[in-house]
Design a protein around this motif. Structure first.
Motif, PDB file in Angstrom:
ATOM      1  N   ARG A  11       7.918  -3.270 -14.233  1.00  0.00           N
ATOM      2  CA  ARG A  11       7.151  -4.180 -15.093  1.00  0.00           C
ATOM      3  C   ARG A  11       5.664  -4.075 -14.779  1.00  0.00           C
ATOM      4  O   ARG A  11       4.828  -3.936 -15.670  1.00  0.00           O
ATOM      5  N   LEU A  12       5.335  -4.096 -13.476  1.00  0.00           N
ATOM      6  CA  LEU A  12       3.930  -3.962 -13.075  1.00  0.00           C
ATOM      7  C   LEU A  12       3.353  -2.609 -13.466  1.00  0.00           C
ATOM      8  O   LEU A  12       2.223  -2.524 -13.951  1.00  0.00           O
ATOM      9  N   LEU A  13       4.125  -1.558 -13.255  1.00  0.00           N
ATOM     10  CA  LEU A  13       3.635  -0.227 -13.610  1.00  0.00           C
ATOM     11  C   LEU A  13       3.415  -0.096 -15.110  1.00  0.00           C
ATOM     12  O   LEU A  13       2.440   0.520 -15.540  1.00  0.00           O
ATOM     13  N   GLY A  44       3.417 -10.122  -4.192  1.00  0.00           N
ATOM     14  CA  GLY A  44       4.840  -9.821  -4.104  1.00  0.00           C
ATOM     15  C   GLY A  44       5.148  -8.984  -2.880  1.00  0.00           C
ATOM     16  O   GLY A  44       4.267  -8.469  -2.216  1.00  0.00           O
ATOM     17  N   THR A  45       6.423  -8.862  -2.613  1.00  0.00           N
ATOM     18  CA  THR A  45       6.886  -8.063  -1.484  1.00  0.00           C
ATOM     19  C   THR A  45       7.559  -6.818  -2.011  1.00  0.00           C
ATOM     20  O   THR A  45       7.903  -6.723  -3.189  1.00  0.00           O
ATOM     21  N   ALA A  46       7.773  -5.871  -1.130  1.00  0.00           N
ATOM     22  CA  ALA A  46       8.497  -4.666  -1.523  1.00  0.00           C
ATOM     23  C   ALA A  46       9.885  -5.036  -2.016  1.00  0.00           C
ATOM     24  O   ALA A  46      10.383  -4.442  -2.971  1.00  0.00           O
ATOM     25  N   GLU A  47      10.524  -6.020  -1.395  1.00  0.00           N
ATOM     26  CA  GLU A  47      11.860  -6.423  -1.843  1.00  0.00           C
ATOM     27  C   GLU A  47      11.814  -6.956  -3.270  1.00  0.00           C
ATOM     28  O   GLU A  47      12.690  -6.664  -4.076  1.00  0.00           O
ATOM     29  N   GLU A  48      10.790  -7.726  -3.598  1.00  0.00           N
ATOM     30  CA  GLU A  48      10.669  -8.237  -4.968  1.00  0.00           C
ATOM     31  C   GLU A  48      10.433  -7.101  -5.955  1.00  0.00           C
ATOM     32  O   GLU A  48      10.928  -7.130  -7.073  1.00  0.00           O
ATOM     33  N   LEU A  49       9.679  -6.097  -5.537  1.00  0.00           N
ATOM     34  CA  LEU A  49       9.356  -4.993  -6.431  1.00  0.00           C
ATOM     35  C   LEU A  49      10.449  -3.929  -6.507  1.00  0.00           C
ATOM     36  O   LEU A  49      10.604  -3.275  -7.522  1.00  0.00           O
ATOM     37  N   LEU A  84       3.085   3.884  -7.860  1.00  0.00           N
ATOM     38  CA  LEU A  84       3.571   2.756  -7.064  1.00  0.00           C
ATOM     39  C   LEU A  84       2.676   2.512  -5.858  1.00  0.00           C
ATOM     40  O   LEU A  84       2.350   1.370  -5.535  1.00  0.00           O
ATOM     41  N   ASN A  85       2.263   3.573  -5.197  1.00  0.00           N
ATOM     42  CA  ASN A  85       1.389   3.407  -4.033  1.00  0.00           C
ATOM     43  C   ASN A  85       0.055   2.776  -4.424  1.00  0.00           C
ATOM     44  O   ASN A  85      -0.589   2.125  -3.613  1.00  0.00           O
ATOM     45  N   ALA A 105       0.824  -1.197   0.000  1.00  0.00           N
ATOM     46  CA  ALA A 105       0.000   0.000   0.000  1.00  0.00           C
ATOM     47  C   ALA A 105       0.863   1.253   0.000  1.00  0.00           C
ATOM     48  O   ALA A 105       0.407   2.314  -0.383  1.00  0.00           O
ATOM     49  N   ALA A 106       2.105   1.148   0.405  1.00  0.00           N
ATOM     50  CA  ALA A 106       2.997   2.301   0.456  1.00  0.00           C
ATOM     51  C   ALA A 106       4.324   1.995  -0.228  1.00  0.00           C
ATOM     52  O   ALA A 106       5.364   2.467   0.188  1.00  0.00           O
ATOM     53  N   VAL A 107       4.298   1.214  -1.288  1.00  0.00           N
ATOM     54  CA  VAL A 107       5.548   0.814  -1.936  1.00  0.00           C
ATOM     55  C   VAL A 107       6.292   2.032  -2.493  1.00  0.00           C
ATOM     56  O   VAL A 107       7.519   2.078  -2.464  1.00  0.00           O
ATOM     57  N   GLY A 108       5.575   3.028  -2.969  1.00  0.00           N
ATOM     58  CA  GLY A 108       6.237   4.240  -3.441  1.00  0.00           C
ATOM     59  C   GLY A 108       6.951   4.958  -2.317  1.00  0.00           C
ATOM     60  O   GLY A 108       8.064   5.463  -2.487  1.00  0.00           O
ATOM     61  N   ASN A 109       6.310   4.984  -1.145  1.00  0.00           N
ATOM     62  CA  ASN A 109       6.950   5.591   0.017  1.00  0.00           C
ATOM     63  C   ASN A 109       8.167   4.782   0.455  1.00  0.00           C
ATOM     64  O   ASN A 109       9.170   5.352   0.887  1.00  0.00           O
TER      65      ASN A 109
END
Length: 167
Positions: A72-74, A151-156, A143-144, A12-16
């Protein structure tokens, strides 16, 4: 502070989290450059070489993770961001070239003028400052919006956001 819990909650906060990682990488690069300044013109010590190579590996993992994960997701979710992502991936390739040169300089047994290493790291710092700000300005909101994706933040992002416990 980033959320904990399930991968969906963390995303939910991957961009952050990306911003946190950028801040950490920038601080580590600043520390590395400072340690070069205190070394004078002598051959880098074992500790300095290890710090530099560890930093190079972390930055490389971050960019590889972004290219194969978040970007890739974006690109799939927001096709209008593909030109931005292409620019960022091009930057990653330039950064990889600098990292490769630094690693080559520090891996050998021959004396390397620290001014040469310093020049590469100064160029890297300037490039990363611009790269990180552009990436954050253009991608954080998108990203958020990846919350709920597998997936995890580490994977992304290639790295886990640093904890807030270290001072």
């Amino acid at each position: 502070m980033h959320p904990t819990g399930s991968p969906a909650g963390r995303l939910a906060a991957v961009g952050n989290q990306m911003i946190e990682i950028h801040l950490w990488l920038s601080a580590e690069l600043a520390r590395l450059r400072e340690s070069l300044d205190t070394a004078g013109d002598t051959l880098p010590t074992r500790d300095l070489r290890a710090h530099c190579l560890t930093f190079c590996a972390a930055l490389g993992r971050h960019h590889t993770g972004e290219d194969g994960g978040a970007f890739r997701l974006l690109g799939d979710q927001a096709p209008e961001l593909r030109p931005v992502i292409a620019n960022l991936i091009n930057d990653h390739e330039v950064v990889a070239g600098i990292l490769e040169r630094v690693e080559t300089m520090l891996a050998g047994d021959t004396a390397v003028p620290l001014a040469q290493v310093r020049a590469e790291l100064d160029g890297l710092a300037a490039l990363l400052e611009s790269h990180f700000r552009y990436e954050e300005k253009r991608l954080v909101a998108a990203l958020n919006a990846l919350s709920g994706r597998p997936g995890t933040a580490e994977e992304l992002l290639g790295l886990t956001a640093p904890s807030d416990t270290a001072d």
